[in-house]
Design an enzyme around this catalytic site. Sequence first.
Site, PDB file in Angstrom:
ATOM      1  N   GLU A 106      40.403  45.419  35.583  1.00  0.00           N
ATOM      2  CA  GLU A 106      40.376  43.964  35.363  1.00  0.00           C
ATOM      3  C   GLU A 106      39.348  43.417  36.341  1.00  0.00           C
ATOM      4  OE1 GLU A 106      42.305  43.450  32.875  1.00  0.00           O
ATOM      5  OE2 GLU A 106      43.451  45.295  33.080  1.00  0.00           O
ATOM      6  N   CYS A 163      39.061  34.582  38.689  1.00  0.00           N
ATOM      7  CA  CYS A 163      38.144  35.323  37.820  1.00  0.00           C
ATOM      8  C   CYS A 163      37.811  34.522  36.571  1.00  0.00           C
ATOM      9  CB  CYS A 163      38.760  36.663  37.453  1.00  0.00           C
ATOM     10  SG  CYS A 163      40.375  36.498  36.695  1.00  0.00           S
TER      11      CYS A 163
HETATM   12  N1  LIG Z   1      39.981  40.163  35.630  1.00  0.00           N
HETATM   13  C1  LIG Z   1      40.958  39.900  36.473  1.00  0.00           C
HETATM   14  O1  LIG Z   1      42.143  39.961  36.118  1.00  0.00           O
HETATM   15  C2  LIG Z   1      40.673  39.527  37.893  1.00  0.00           C
HETATM   16  C3  LIG Z   1      41.666  38.885  38.618  1.00  0.00           C
HETATM   17  C4  LIG Z   1      41.425  38.550  39.945  1.00  0.00           C
HETATM   18  C5  LIG Z   1      40.212  38.838  40.541  1.00  0.00           C
HETATM   19  N2  LIG Z   1      39.263  39.450  39.812  1.00  0.00           N
HETATM   20  C6  LIG Z   1      37.954  39.715  40.421  1.00  0.00           C
HETATM   21  O2  LIG Z   1      38.151  40.255  41.713  1.00  0.00           O
HETATM   22  C7  LIG Z   1      37.061  39.905  42.556  1.00  0.00           C
HETATM   23  C8  LIG Z   1      37.588  39.397  43.871  1.00  0.00           C
HETATM   24  O3  LIG Z   1      38.379  40.378  44.481  1.00  0.00           O
HETATM   25  P1  LIG Z   1      37.876  41.344  45.643  1.00  0.00           P
HETATM   26  O4  LIG Z   1      36.641  40.783  46.273  1.00  0.00           O
HETATM   27  O5  LIG Z   1      39.057  41.615  46.475  1.00  0.00           O
HETATM   28  O6  LIG Z   1      37.450  42.647  44.836  1.00  0.00           O
HETATM   29  P2  LIG Z   1      36.911  44.041  45.425  1.00  0.00           P
HETATM   30  O7  LIG Z   1      36.349  44.785  44.280  1.00  0.00           O
HETATM   31  O8  LIG Z   1      36.043  43.828  46.600  1.00  0.00           O
HETATM   32  O9  LIG Z   1      38.228  44.752  45.979  1.00  0.00           O
HETATM   33  C9  LIG Z   1      39.323  45.086  45.152  1.00  0.00           C
HETATM   34  C10 LIG Z   1      40.043  46.279  45.740  1.00  0.00           C
HETATM   35  O10 LIG Z   1      39.234  47.447  45.666  1.00  0.00           O
HETATM   36  C11 LIG Z   1      39.118  48.065  46.962  1.00  0.00           C
HETATM   37  N3  LIG Z   1      37.804  48.710  47.029  1.00  0.00           N
HETATM   38  C12 LIG Z   1      36.623  48.188  47.363  1.00  0.00           C
HETATM   39  N4  LIG Z   1      35.641  49.099  47.242  1.00  0.00           N
HETATM   40  C13 LIG Z   1      36.223  50.249  46.828  1.00  0.00           C
HETATM   41  C14 LIG Z   1      35.747  51.561  46.492  1.00  0.00           C
HETATM   42  N5  LIG Z   1      34.459  51.882  46.585  1.00  0.00           N
HETATM   43  N6  LIG Z   1      36.649  52.487  46.061  1.00  0.00           N
HETATM   44  C15 LIG Z   1      37.951  52.178  45.954  1.00  0.00           C
HETATM   45  N7  LIG Z   1      38.450  50.954  46.267  1.00  0.00           N
HETATM   46  C16 LIG Z   1      37.606  50.006  46.689  1.00  0.00           C
HETATM   47  C17 LIG Z   1      39.314  46.915  47.922  1.00  0.00           C
HETATM   48  O11 LIG Z   1      39.677  47.387  49.192  1.00  0.00           O
HETATM   49  C18 LIG Z   1      40.383  46.112  47.222  1.00  0.00           C
HETATM   50  O12 LIG Z   1      41.669  46.667  47.429  1.00  0.00           O
HETATM   51  C19 LIG Z   1      36.260  38.888  41.767  1.00  0.00           C
HETATM   52  O13 LIG Z   1      35.149  39.547  41.214  1.00  0.00           O
HETATM   53  C20 LIG Z   1      37.205  38.454  40.671  1.00  0.00           C
HETATM   54  O14 LIG Z   1      36.573  37.985  39.511  1.00  0.00           O
HETATM   55  C21 LIG Z   1      39.454  39.811  38.509  1.00  0.00           C
HETATM   56  O1  LIG Z   2      41.649  35.421  39.236  1.00  0.00           O
HETATM   57  C1  LIG Z   2      41.970  35.883  38.175  1.00  0.00           C
HETATM   58  C2  LIG Z   2      43.264  35.588  37.511  1.00  0.00           C
HETATM   59  C3  LIG Z   2      43.325  34.187  37.108  1.00  0.00           C
HETATM   60  C4  LIG Z   2      44.538  33.715  36.386  1.00  0.00           C
HETATM   61  N1  LIG Z   2      44.999  34.638  35.361  1.00  0.00           N
HETATM   62  C5  LIG Z   2      46.265  35.026  35.225  1.00  0.00           C
HETATM   63  O2  LIG Z   2      47.143  34.686  35.999  1.00  0.00           O
HETATM   64  C6  LIG Z   2      46.559  35.914  34.036  1.00  0.00           C
HETATM   65  C7  LIG Z   2      48.011  36.070  33.725  1.00  0.00           C
HETATM   66  C8  LIG Z   2      48.649  37.235  34.396  1.00  0.00           C
HETATM   67  O3  LIG Z   2      47.949  38.127  34.923  1.00  0.00           O
HETATM   68  O4  LIG Z   2      49.892  37.290  34.362  1.00  0.00           O
HETATM   69  C9  LIG Z   2      44.082  32.421  35.753  1.00  0.00           C
HETATM   70  O5  LIG Z   2      43.650  32.454  34.590  1.00  0.00           O
HETATM   71  O6  LIG Z   2      44.106  31.393  36.422  1.00  0.00           O
END
Ligand SMILES: NC(=O)c1ccc[n+]([C@@H]2O[C@H](COP(=O)([O-])OP(=O)(O)OC[C@H]3O[C@@H](n4cnc5c(N)ncnc54)[C@H](O)[C@@H]3O)[C@@H](O)[C@H]2O)c1
Ligand SMILES: O=CCC[C@H](NC(=O)CCC(=O)O)C(=O)O
EC number: 1.2.1.71
Length: 488
Positions: A244, A278
Amino acid sequence: MNSLYIAGSWLAGQGELFESRNPVTQQVLWAGNGATAEQVESAVQAARQAFPEWARRPLEERIGVLETFAATLKRRADEIARCIGEETGKPLWESATEVTSMANKIAISVQSYRERTGEKSGPLGDATAVLRHKPHGVVAVFGPYNFPGHLPNGHIVPALLAGNTVLFKPSELTPKVAELTVQCWIEAGLPAGVLNLLQGARETGIALAANPGIDGLFFTGSSRTGNHLHQQFSGRPDKILALEMGGNNPLVVDEVADVDAAVYTIIQSAFISAGQRCTCARRLLVPQGAWGDALLARLVAVASSIEVGAFDQQPAPFMGSVISLGAAKALMDAQALMLANGAVALLEMTQPQDQAALLTPGIIDVTGVTEREDEELFGPLLQVIRYADFAAAIAEANNTQYGLAAGLLSDSEARYQQFWLESRAGIVNWNKQLTGAASTAPFGGVGASGNHRASAYYAADYCAYPVASLETPSLVVPATLTPGITLI
Ligand SMILES: NC(=O)c1ccc[n+]([C@@H]2O[C@H](COP(=O)([O-])OP(=O)(O)OC[C@H]3O[C@@H](n4cnc5c(N)ncnc54)[C@H](O)[C@@H]3O)[C@@H](O)[C@H]2O)c1
Ligand SMILES: O=CCC[C@H](NC(=O)CCC(=O)O)C(=O)O
């Protein structure tokens, strides 16, 4: 400090020392050592050992533990919300909604488990065809910092429900929230080894992802890390990988009648959580001409009055800080680069205090920038692109490698139908903010935003694999034999 939880015991990490800080005051909130590769291995073994007993427990018993966890979250909601607020900078009102989402996840996951991965059977010839699901085994869950409770919880709850045992590697920026969450699981009576906490930074993540003992990895985080994991897992069809990741989400504005409603929806899409969701709108597509000029003028006026402040400030701010001084600096640098490349600041993002990660909302017109980077800027910085006609708006909306969320603000249903058909994203909204997706729906993106394993309501799908059986209690010779076989 005992930062790790392995096989039912708290123990000190032997890896690098790290700490988390309140992003506004810089007060140290948590300090401890990360897990080494050897400690990761011992956690994997603990999870492996706990797996058969947990997987064989009757479903209703597993649900019982999950429901006790939900009750614990509700009872400790204020404490957890405060912990989320101080470690992420999120205002208390918003941190409280995160705790509510965590508690609600249990009933939603149970419903989804039964609906999507439950048991079904029916007659097939002289036998019964039965469909059941089995857990994968030992799975790793990687969490991001922006929802340190809710998003890892969105993997952990369905994984445990399906009978997997879990290794939880939270973001190194939010270890305190992770520790508190695990305490709630322990209080709920989760048996030793079923959930193990591996604190640590990148090195711990690398060791966990590379450990041959895991059967799957459920990741929420940046596209950069997700892509890296995808490459690492290539050629490993035996392991389930759910990614994700981020987005560069477009919000297209048509000439709507209610300008204030549009402005409010844009603000909720771009600036909630200080732009650290995100699903946040990153690119605002506005029609060229006088109507678009007026919309932007109103947007700038309202955005300038947004309250930004510490998580516990009273009266409550709409926006808290970004996660760290480093993140604030990276965002300020990104804005400066865009301005140097010809972007025009309609409302310049500022950092009022050098030593606090508080940023004011920024709105930058990048229409004149020829080489626009297709990168997610994870903060309160909205890029405006002016479009000539609706076809150009849709083309621009799709002009990204990502595909998480896309939205249209329009009074025309026909235009929405066209937008829905022609846009490419896992979330497509009409006249609703891009943020705040429902846990009762699948949540995931296409392109660089995910690997087609949607989470939230569809998380059940990647937490278990289907087993199709043909069953009959007695073995009999069929009435008609296949040609060429004689039983003499
Ligand atoms: N699509 C979704 O559901 C969703 C939801 C929330 C956040 N996000 C995304 O997450 C990002 C923000 O979160 P972040 O900065 O903590 O993400 P990140 O990728 O920096 O870190 C996520 C996790 O991966 C670990 N990690 C980092 N490098 C690694 C490697 N090389 N190997 C294994 N593990 C590693 C980190 O320690 C952390 O636990 C944004 O890009 C946001 O869009 C996506
Ligand atoms: O930062 C990313 C997540 C944003 C959030 N999405 C959800 O909470 C999805 C639902 C779930 O995972 O249960 C948002 O859209 O605000």
